[in-house]
Write an enzyme that holds these catalytic residues in place. Structure first.
Site, PDB file in Angstrom:
ATOM      1  N   CYS A 132     -44.522 -44.712  29.168  1.00  0.00           N
ATOM      2  CA  CYS A 132     -44.737 -43.142  30.255  1.00  0.00           C
ATOM      3  C   CYS A 132     -45.096 -42.169  28.320  1.00  0.00           C
ATOM      4  O   CYS A 132     -45.797 -42.751  26.815  1.00  0.00           O
ATOM      5  CB  CYS A 132     -43.472 -42.604  31.020  1.00  0.00           C
ATOM      6  SG  CYS A 132     -42.331 -42.801  29.835  1.00  0.00           S
ATOM      7  N   ASN A 158     -40.685 -41.547  26.672  1.00  0.00           N
ATOM      8  CA  ASN A 158     -40.051 -42.896  26.857  1.00  0.00           C
ATOM      9  C   ASN A 158     -38.868 -42.442  26.947  1.00  0.00           C
ATOM     10  O   ASN A 158     -38.053 -42.514  26.316  1.00  0.00           O
ATOM     11  CB  ASN A 158     -40.560 -43.637  25.472  1.00  0.00           C
ATOM     12  CG  ASN A 158     -39.900 -45.002  25.211  1.00  0.00           C
ATOM     13  OD1 ASN A 158     -39.330 -45.033  24.836  1.00  0.00           O
ATOM     14  ND2 ASN A 158     -39.381 -45.036  26.265  1.00  0.00           N
ATOM     15  N   CYS A 186     -37.547 -40.515  29.638  1.00  0.00           N
ATOM     16  CA  CYS A 186     -37.587 -40.625  31.347  1.00  0.00           C
ATOM     17  C   CYS A 186     -38.238 -41.757  32.128  1.00  0.00           C
ATOM     18  O   CYS A 186     -36.860 -42.811  32.391  1.00  0.00           O
ATOM     19  CB  CYS A 186     -38.008 -39.504  32.486  1.00  0.00           C
ATOM     20  SG  CYS A 186     -37.221 -37.941  31.419  1.00  0.00           S
ATOM     21  N   ARG A 187     -39.326 -42.122  32.234  1.00  0.00           N
ATOM     22  CA  ARG A 187     -40.517 -43.241  33.358  1.00  0.00           C
ATOM     23  C   ARG A 187     -39.684 -44.341  32.664  1.00  0.00           C
ATOM     24  O   ARG A 187     -39.705 -45.467  33.507  1.00  0.00           O
ATOM     25  CB  ARG A 187     -41.381 -42.936  33.837  1.00  0.00           C
ATOM     26  CG  ARG A 187     -41.381 -41.507  34.820  1.00  0.00           C
ATOM     27  CD  ARG A 187     -42.526 -40.893  35.040  1.00  0.00           C
ATOM     28  NE  ARG A 187     -43.351 -40.726  33.384  1.00  0.00           N
ATOM     29  CZ  ARG A 187     -44.206 -39.981  33.295  1.00  0.00           C
ATOM     30  NH1 ARG A 187     -45.282 -40.339  34.465  1.00  0.00           N
ATOM     31  NH2 ARG A 187     -45.148 -39.467  32.016  1.00  0.00           N
ATOM     32  N   SER A 188     -40.335 -44.249  31.267  1.00  0.00           N
ATOM     33  CA  SER A 188     -40.655 -45.663  30.450  1.00  0.00           C
ATOM     34  C   SER A 188     -39.145 -46.856  30.516  1.00  0.00           C
ATOM     35  O   SER A 188     -39.061 -47.575  30.804  1.00  0.00           O
ATOM     36  CB  SER A 188     -41.380 -45.725  29.733  1.00  0.00           C
ATOM     37  OG  SER A 188     -40.921 -45.146  28.205  1.00  0.00           O
ATOM     38  N   ASP A 196     -44.105 -37.305  36.590  1.00  0.00           N
ATOM     39  CA  ASP A 196     -43.460 -36.987  35.732  1.00  0.00           C
ATOM     40  C   ASP A 196     -42.702 -36.308  35.854  1.00  0.00           C
ATOM     41  O   ASP A 196     -43.186 -34.990  36.479  1.00  0.00           O
ATOM     42  CB  ASP A 196     -43.982 -36.250  34.423  1.00  0.00           C
ATOM     43  CG  ASP A 196     -43.683 -35.945  33.343  1.00  0.00           C
ATOM     44  OD1 ASP A 196     -42.463 -36.371  33.118  1.00  0.00           O
ATOM     45  OD2 ASP A 196     -43.734 -35.696  32.899  1.00  0.00           O
TER      46      ASP A 196
END
Ligand code: 4NP
Length: 157
Positions: free
Chosen positions: A11, A14, A16-18, A128
């Site tokens: 993401c 690195n 939050c999402r990934s 995001d």
């Protein structure tokens, strides 16, 4: 012995999402006793949060889903495109940022949008949540768990 399947979730930051995707996918692999078959990592296209643990909101929501996140943020490197078998991005910006690192078709073909594996007909991106609310983090968590199942089905293992 067969080579491990190497998966890198990507993401922007690195944090939050990934890392949430990495945690959800690793959790699913453990549940299905498939973890020995995979090497899983995550990174960001930026180095904004190098060395940091995931965002406290990401960690809190993951923990509510029984997943402890301990990954430390790191920036994507060109060599990752060669090393990993699957480069799984969260949105179109991530996709274009990874794409800008190579002209090699074999490497470009490794890039997938994680949202492509979701089970409903929603958009193929993981949005995001950084400037959003706790609800947005919960949505990310649910989506990355859903996409993890779809991705594993896609791999057919
Ligand atoms: P991520 O979220 O890409 O899912 O880790 C973000 C984290 C940090 C920032 C943006 C998005 N930032 O601008 O610092």
């Amino acid at each position: 012995m067969k080579d491990k399947i190497k998966v890198l979730f990507i993401c922007l930051g690195n944090i939050c999402r990934s890392p949430a995707a990495q945690g959800a996918f690793e959790n699913l692999l453990k549940k299905r006793n498939l973890d020995h078959m995979f090497e899983v990592d995550s990174c960001g296209t930026s180095g904004y949060h190098d060395g940091e643990l995931p965002d406290p909101r990401t960690r809190k929501v993951a923990l509510q889903h029984g997943i402890q996140l301990t990954h430390k943020s790191r920036k994507l490197q060109s060599k990752d495109l060669h090393y990993f078998d699957y480069l799984i991005v969260m949105d179109n910006n991530n996709y274009n940022d990874v794409l800008s690192l190579t002209n090699d078709e074999a490497l470009i073909n490794k890039i997938y949008k994680f949202g492509k594996f979701r089970s409903d007909k929603g958009p193929d991106i993981v949005p995001d949540p950084y400037y959003g609310s706790e609800k947005d983090f919960e949505k990310v968590q649910e989506l990355v768990e859903n996409c993890s199942i779809g991705f594993l089905d896609y791999l057919g293992v």
